[in-house]
Motif scaffolding. Structure first.
Motif, PDB file in Angstrom:
ATOM      1  N   THR A  38      12.966  92.622   5.763  1.00 56.43           N
ATOM      2  CA  THR A  38      13.326  93.079   4.434  1.00 56.43           C
ATOM      3  C   THR A  38      12.284  94.074   3.952  1.00 56.43           C
ATOM      4  O   THR A  38      11.105  93.968   4.290  1.00 56.43           O
ATOM      5  CB  THR A  38      13.401  91.904   3.441  1.00 56.43           C
ATOM      6  OG1 THR A  38      12.159  91.209   3.453  1.00 56.43           O
ATOM      7  CG2 THR A  38      14.506  90.944   3.808  1.00 56.43           C
ATOM      8  N   THR A  39      12.739  95.035   3.182  1.00 62.79           N
ATOM      9  CA  THR A  39      11.849  96.040   2.614  1.00 62.79           C
ATOM     10  C   THR A  39      11.912  95.928   1.100  1.00 62.79           C
ATOM     11  O   THR A  39      13.002  95.917   0.525  1.00 62.79           O
ATOM     12  CB  THR A  39      12.271  97.458   3.048  1.00 62.79           C
ATOM     13  OG1 THR A  39      12.272  97.525   4.465  1.00 62.79           O
ATOM     14  CG2 THR A  39      11.320  98.494   2.502  1.00 62.79           C
ATOM     15  N   THR A  40      10.753  95.845   0.491  1.00 70.13           N
ATOM     16  CA  THR A  40      10.661  95.724  -0.956  1.00 70.13           C
ATOM     17  C   THR A  40       9.663  96.745  -1.471  1.00 70.13           C
ATOM     18  O   THR A  40       8.577  96.892  -0.905  1.00 70.13           O
ATOM     19  CB  THR A  40      10.166  94.313  -1.341  1.00 70.13           C
ATOM     20  OG1 THR A  40      11.021  93.345  -0.750  1.00 70.13           O
ATOM     21  CG2 THR A  40      10.148  94.128  -2.836  1.00 70.13           C
ATOM     22  N   VAL A  86       3.020  93.592   7.152  1.00 70.46           N
ATOM     23  CA  VAL A  86       3.103  95.034   7.391  1.00 70.46           C
ATOM     24  C   VAL A  86       3.461  95.708   6.074  1.00 70.46           C
ATOM     25  O   VAL A  86       4.363  95.264   5.367  1.00 70.46           O
ATOM     26  CB  VAL A  86       4.190  95.359   8.444  1.00 70.46           C
ATOM     27  CG1 VAL A  86       4.306  96.868   8.644  1.00 70.46           C
ATOM     28  CG2 VAL A  86       3.882  94.677   9.764  1.00 70.46           C
ATOM     29  N   PHE A  87       2.739  96.790   5.755  1.00 66.56           N
ATOM     30  CA  PHE A  87       3.015  97.578   4.564  1.00 66.56           C
ATOM     31  C   PHE A  87       3.088  99.043   4.945  1.00 66.56           C
ATOM     32  O   PHE A  87       2.464  99.468   5.925  1.00 66.56           O
ATOM     33  CB  PHE A  87       1.895  97.411   3.515  1.00 66.56           C
ATOM     34  CG  PHE A  87       1.788  96.029   2.959  1.00 66.56           C
ATOM     35  CD1 PHE A  87       2.624  95.607   1.938  1.00 66.56           C
ATOM     36  CD2 PHE A  87       0.847  95.146   3.447  1.00 66.56           C
ATOM     37  CE1 PHE A  87       2.523  94.326   1.422  1.00 66.56           C
ATOM     38  CE2 PHE A  87       0.734  93.866   2.938  1.00 66.56           C
ATOM     39  CZ  PHE A  87       1.578  93.458   1.919  1.00 66.56           C
ATOM     40  N   THR A  88       3.843  99.814   4.171  1.00 66.60           N
ATOM     41  CA  THR A  88       3.824 101.263   4.321  1.00 66.60           C
ATOM     42  C   THR A  88       3.450 101.867   2.971  1.00 66.60           C
ATOM     43  O   THR A  88       3.756 101.316   1.914  1.00 66.60           O
ATOM     44  CB  THR A  88       5.187 101.830   4.761  1.00 66.60           C
ATOM     45  OG1 THR A  88       6.172 101.519   3.786  1.00 66.60           O
ATOM     46  CG2 THR A  88       5.588 101.295   6.126  1.00 66.60           C
ATOM     47  N   PHE A  89       2.783 103.008   3.046  1.00 70.46           N
ATOM     48  CA  PHE A  89       2.419 103.742   1.838  1.00 70.46           C
ATOM     49  C   PHE A  89       2.801 105.192   2.025  1.00 70.46           C
ATOM     50  O   PHE A  89       2.443 105.819   3.014  1.00 70.46           O
ATOM     51  CB  PHE A  89       0.918 103.633   1.549  1.00 70.46           C
ATOM     52  CG  PHE A  89       0.498 104.402   0.331  1.00 70.46           C
ATOM     53  CD1 PHE A  89       0.914 104.015  -0.931  1.00 70.46           C
ATOM     54  CD2 PHE A  89      -0.296 105.528   0.443  1.00 70.46           C
ATOM     55  CE1 PHE A  89       0.550 104.728  -2.068  1.00 70.46           C
ATOM     56  CE2 PHE A  89      -0.686 106.247  -0.681  1.00 70.46           C
ATOM     57  CZ  PHE A  89      -0.258 105.849  -1.946  1.00 70.46           C
ATOM     58  N   ASP A  90       3.566 105.704   1.076  1.00 72.17           N
ATOM     59  CA  ASP A  90       3.963 107.125   1.081  1.00 72.17           C
ATOM     60  C   ASP A  90       3.085 107.820   0.048  1.00 72.17           C
ATOM     61  O   ASP A  90       3.292 107.670  -1.154  1.00 72.17           O
ATOM     62  CB  ASP A  90       5.442 107.248   0.705  1.00 72.17           C
ATOM     63  CG  ASP A  90       5.934 108.674   0.788  1.00 72.17           C
ATOM     64  OD1 ASP A  90       5.137 109.625   0.658  1.00 72.17           O
ATOM     65  OD2 ASP A  90       7.149 108.839   0.975  1.00 72.17           O
ATOM     66  N   PRO A  91       2.055 108.580   0.510  1.00 79.16           N
ATOM     67  CA  PRO A  91       1.142 109.208  -0.459  1.00 79.16           C
ATOM     68  C   PRO A  91       1.794 110.280  -1.314  1.00 79.16           C
ATOM     69  O   PRO A  91       1.374 110.496  -2.449  1.00 79.16           O
ATOM     70  CB  PRO A  91       0.020 109.784   0.409  1.00 79.16           C
ATOM     71  CG  PRO A  91       0.578 109.846   1.782  1.00 79.16           C
ATOM     72  CD  PRO A  91       1.662 108.820   1.888  1.00 79.16           C
ATOM     73  N   ALA A  92       2.818 110.952  -0.804  1.00 82.26           N
ATOM     74  CA  ALA A  92       3.483 111.985  -1.605  1.00 82.26           C
ATOM     75  C   ALA A  92       4.224 111.365  -2.786  1.00 82.26           C
ATOM     76  O   ALA A  92       4.229 111.902  -3.885  1.00 82.26           O
ATOM     77  CB  ALA A  92       4.444 112.774  -0.731  1.00 82.26           C
ATOM     78  N   LYS A  93       4.847 110.210  -2.567  1.00 82.53           N
ATOM     79  CA  LYS A  93       5.601 109.527  -3.630  1.00 82.53           C
ATOM     80  C   LYS A  93       4.788 108.442  -4.310  1.00 82.53           C
ATOM     81  O   LYS A  93       5.234 107.880  -5.309  1.00 82.53           O
ATOM     82  CB  LYS A  93       6.874 108.904  -3.035  1.00 82.53           C
ATOM     83  CG  LYS A  93       7.819 109.936  -2.462  1.00 82.53           C
ATOM     84  CD  LYS A  93       9.024 109.250  -1.838  1.00 82.53           C
ATOM     85  CE  LYS A  93       9.950 110.255  -1.189  1.00 82.53           C
ATOM     86  NZ  LYS A  93      11.075 109.602  -0.491  1.00 82.53           N
ATOM     87  N   LYS A  94       3.630 108.118  -3.719  1.00 83.14           N
ATOM     88  CA  LYS A  94       2.755 107.045  -4.226  1.00 83.14           C
ATOM     89  C   LYS A  94       3.519 105.715  -4.324  1.00 83.14           C
ATOM     90  O   LYS A  94       3.476 105.027  -5.354  1.00 83.14           O
ATOM     91  CB  LYS A  94       2.127 107.429  -5.559  1.00 83.14           C
ATOM     92  CG  LYS A  94       1.201 108.624  -5.454  1.00 83.14           C
ATOM     93  CD  LYS A  94       0.533 108.917  -6.760  1.00 83.14           C
ATOM     94  CE  LYS A  94      -0.439 110.040  -6.748  1.00 83.14           C
ATOM     95  NZ  LYS A  94      -0.401 111.055  -5.772  1.00 83.14           N
ATOM     96  N   ILE A  95       4.236 105.387  -3.236  1.00 80.16           N
ATOM     97  CA  ILE A  95       5.033 104.163  -3.194  1.00 80.16           C
ATOM     98  C   ILE A  95       4.564 103.281  -2.055  1.00 80.16           C
ATOM     99  O   ILE A  95       4.429 103.730  -0.919  1.00 80.16           O
ATOM    100  CB  ILE A  95       6.534 104.495  -3.003  1.00 80.16           C
ATOM    101  CG1 ILE A  95       7.072 105.240  -4.215  1.00 80.16           C
ATOM    102  CG2 ILE A  95       7.344 103.224  -2.765  1.00 80.16           C
ATOM    103  CD1 ILE A  95       8.507 105.680  -4.066  1.00 80.16           C
ATOM    104  N   TRP A  96       4.317 102.018  -2.390  1.00 84.38           N
ATOM    105  CA  TRP A  96       4.010 100.984  -1.382  1.00 84.38           C
ATOM    106  C   TRP A  96       5.298 100.221  -1.088  1.00 84.38           C
ATOM    107  O   TRP A  96       6.053  99.871  -1.987  1.00 84.38           O
ATOM    108  CB  TRP A  96       2.988  99.990  -1.920  1.00 84.38           C
ATOM    109  CG  TRP A  96       1.584 100.491  -1.940  1.00 84.38           C
ATOM    110  CD1 TRP A  96       0.927 101.050  -2.992  1.00 84.38           C
ATOM    111  CD2 TRP A  96       0.665 100.447  -0.870  1.00 84.38           C
ATOM    112  NE1 TRP A  96      -0.352 101.366  -2.642  1.00 84.38           N
ATOM    113  CE2 TRP A  96      -0.557 100.997  -1.327  1.00 84.38           C
ATOM    114  CE3 TRP A  96       0.731 100.010   0.452  1.00 84.38           C
ATOM    115  CZ2 TRP A  96      -1.663 101.121  -0.531  1.00 84.38           C
ATOM    116  CZ3 TRP A  96      -0.388 100.126   1.255  1.00 84.38           C
ATOM    117  CH2 TRP A  96      -1.569 100.671   0.761  1.00 84.38           C
TER     118      TRP A  96
END
Length: 97
Positions: A38-40, A86-96
């Motif tokens: 699942t992705t949150t 596991v986490f992802t971070f999108d620096p352009a959108k600043k979303i974890w």
């Protein structure tokens, strides 16, 4: 499959349930039932941690790069907590996620 039996006879078959193919089949069926993720979107960054794995993954189709973080540990002076998330971070959108 044969292995050394109780009396030390290498030609004696393994007892039922100790067959390697049977054991691997059981693991495969357990793994197949646990193949969802699942992705949150997180409101806050994950908890502080050290000794984590960090990888930069390029965006596809002109998208931005994201960072993938796995595991790590946190020590508060008393207890050491080991993470396997596991986490992802999108620096352009600043979303974890």
């Amino acid at each position: 499959m044969k292995a050394e039996g109780l009396e030390g006879d290498p030609d004696q078959p393994l007892p039922p349930g100790d067959d390697l193919d049977s054991i691997l089949s059981q693991f495969a069926s357990l793994d197949a039932s646990n193949d969802t993720a699942t992705t949150t979107v997180l409101l806050n960054p994950p908890a502080p941690r050290a000794n984590l794995s960090l990888t930069s993954v390029g965006g596809s189709g002109g998208g931005s790069d994201v960072f993938v973080i796995y595991g790590g540990e946190y020590y508060d002076g008393v207890t050491n907590v080991c993470n396997s998330d596991v986490f992802t971070f999108d620096p352009a959108k600043k979303i974890w996620k």
